[in-house]
Design a protein around this motif. Structure first.
Motif, PDB file in Angstrom:
ATOM      1  N   MET A   3       0.899  -1.141  -0.002  1.00  0.00           N
ATOM      2  CA  MET A   3       0.043   0.211  -0.020  1.00  0.00           C
ATOM      3  C   MET A   3       0.885   1.365  -0.148  1.00  0.00           C
ATOM      4  O   MET A   3       0.303   2.351  -0.027  1.00  0.00           O
ATOM      5  N   ASP A   4       2.206   1.124   0.114  1.00  0.00           N
ATOM      6  CA  ASP A   4       2.964   2.449   0.021  1.00  0.00           C
ATOM      7  C   ASP A   4       4.323   2.052  -0.964  1.00  0.00           C
ATOM      8  O   ASP A   4       4.668   0.832  -1.263  1.00  0.00           O
ATOM      9  N   GLY A   5       4.877   3.106  -1.456  1.00  0.00           N
ATOM     10  CA  GLY A   5       5.981   3.275  -2.186  1.00  0.00           C
ATOM     11  C   GLY A   5       5.923   3.413  -3.478  1.00  0.00           C
ATOM     12  O   GLY A   5       4.761   3.574  -4.089  1.00  0.00           O
ATOM     13  N   SER A   6       7.105   3.714  -4.214  1.00  0.00           N
ATOM     14  CA  SER A   6       7.030   4.127  -5.858  1.00  0.00           C
ATOM     15  C   SER A   6       6.426   3.209  -6.652  1.00  0.00           C
ATOM     16  O   SER A   6       5.720   3.605  -7.759  1.00  0.00           O
ATOM     17  N   LEU A   7       6.079   1.852  -6.375  1.00  0.00           N
ATOM     18  CA  LEU A   7       5.483   1.011  -7.019  1.00  0.00           C
ATOM     19  C   LEU A   7       4.066   0.560  -6.493  1.00  0.00           C
ATOM     20  O   LEU A   7       3.409  -0.485  -7.006  1.00  0.00           O
TER      21      LEU A   7
ATOM     22  N   THR B 115      -2.316   8.753  -3.320  1.00  0.00           N
ATOM     23  CA  THR B 115      -1.944  10.090  -2.715  1.00  0.00           C
ATOM     24  C   THR B 115      -0.539  10.106  -2.133  1.00  0.00           C
ATOM     25  O   THR B 115       0.189   9.079  -2.130  1.00  0.00           O
ATOM     26  N   GLY B 116       0.196  11.283  -2.133  1.00  0.00           N
ATOM     27  CA  GLY B 116       1.356  11.356  -1.498  1.00  0.00           C
ATOM     28  C   GLY B 116       2.334  11.629  -2.825  1.00  0.00           C
ATOM     29  O   GLY B 116       2.111  10.996  -3.699  1.00  0.00           O
TER      30      GLY B 116
ATOM     31  N   HIS C  98       0.946   6.451  -1.544  1.00  0.00           N
ATOM     32  CA  HIS C  98       0.066   5.341  -0.932  1.00  0.00           C
ATOM     33  C   HIS C  98      -1.159   5.293  -1.290  1.00  0.00           C
ATOM     34  O   HIS C  98      -1.879   6.261  -1.950  1.00  0.00           O
ATOM     35  N   ILE C  99      -2.089   4.127  -0.673  1.00  0.00           N
ATOM     36  CA  ILE C  99      -3.370   4.045  -0.980  1.00  0.00           C
ATOM     37  C   ILE C  99      -3.957   3.457   0.255  1.00  0.00           C
ATOM     38  O   ILE C  99      -3.160   2.975   1.077  1.00  0.00           O
TER      39      ILE C  99
END
Length: 180
Positions: A73-77, A130-131, A136-137
């Motif tokens: 749910m986080d990160g560039s990918l 977002t971010g 993140h989602i």
């Protein structure tokens, strides 16, 4: 074609907030699925592996099952890092900032995999994330992803055909790797 939120046919489970200072790297307990373990269509272990051996809290909700779909749910990918849990990886526990998608009784788990493992899902996540520094989602955003509203028998037929094609592609890739 009619579409519905994926949450109508699947549970969207977010992981438990395990305290990282109590993780272990010696293999005692149950392996944890953290965001860094989830890559495109695979789970990555090795130096990134962590285990949990304190079961003083009921963690049954966070125990993963074969064919569960996990999404970082986080990160560039974000939106591109998702994997299917294999029997060989179990037992596993789900850590916060990783979501699990598990079919309800009115859905086929393999059909859900094919809904997630495609560019439509990636484009959706790209549009809602977002971010800027660390994209993140949220659980809510995942739950609102639109999937075809099909009867269970139709889902099963579609999943059977697509899974068969995936299996043939995987076999061809293995043959090609051996020939090289």
């Amino acid at each position: 074609m009619d579409f519905i939120d994926i949450s109508k046919i699947a549970e969207i489970i977010c992981g438990f907030p395990f305290q990282s200072e109590y993780f272990n790297t010696n293999g005692d307990g149950t392996r944890l699925v953290r965001g860094m373990n989830v890559t495109k269509r695979n789970l990555r272990w090795g130096e990134d592996s962590r285990w949990w051996n304190d079961f003083s809290v009921d963690l049954s909700k966070y125990q993963l099952q074969e064919n569960d779909i996990v999404i970082g749910m986080d990160g560039s990918l974000v939106g591109k890092n998702y994997a299917k849990i294999s029997k060989e990886d179990l037992p596993l526990l789900l850590v916060q900032r990783v979501a699990c998608i598990r079919a309800k009784s009115n859905a086929d788990q393999k059909f859900l995999w094919h809904c997630i493992a495609n560019s439509r899902f990636e484009k959706y996540i790209e549009s809602v994330k977002t971010g800027t520094t660390i994209p993140h989602i949220s659980q809510k955003q995942i739950s609102q992803f639109q999937v075809p509203n099909l009867p269970l028998p139709t889902q099963q037929k579609i999943a059977q055909i697509l899974t068969s094609l995936d299996d043939k592609i995987e076999l061809n890739n293995k043959i090609n790797a051996n020939l090289e």
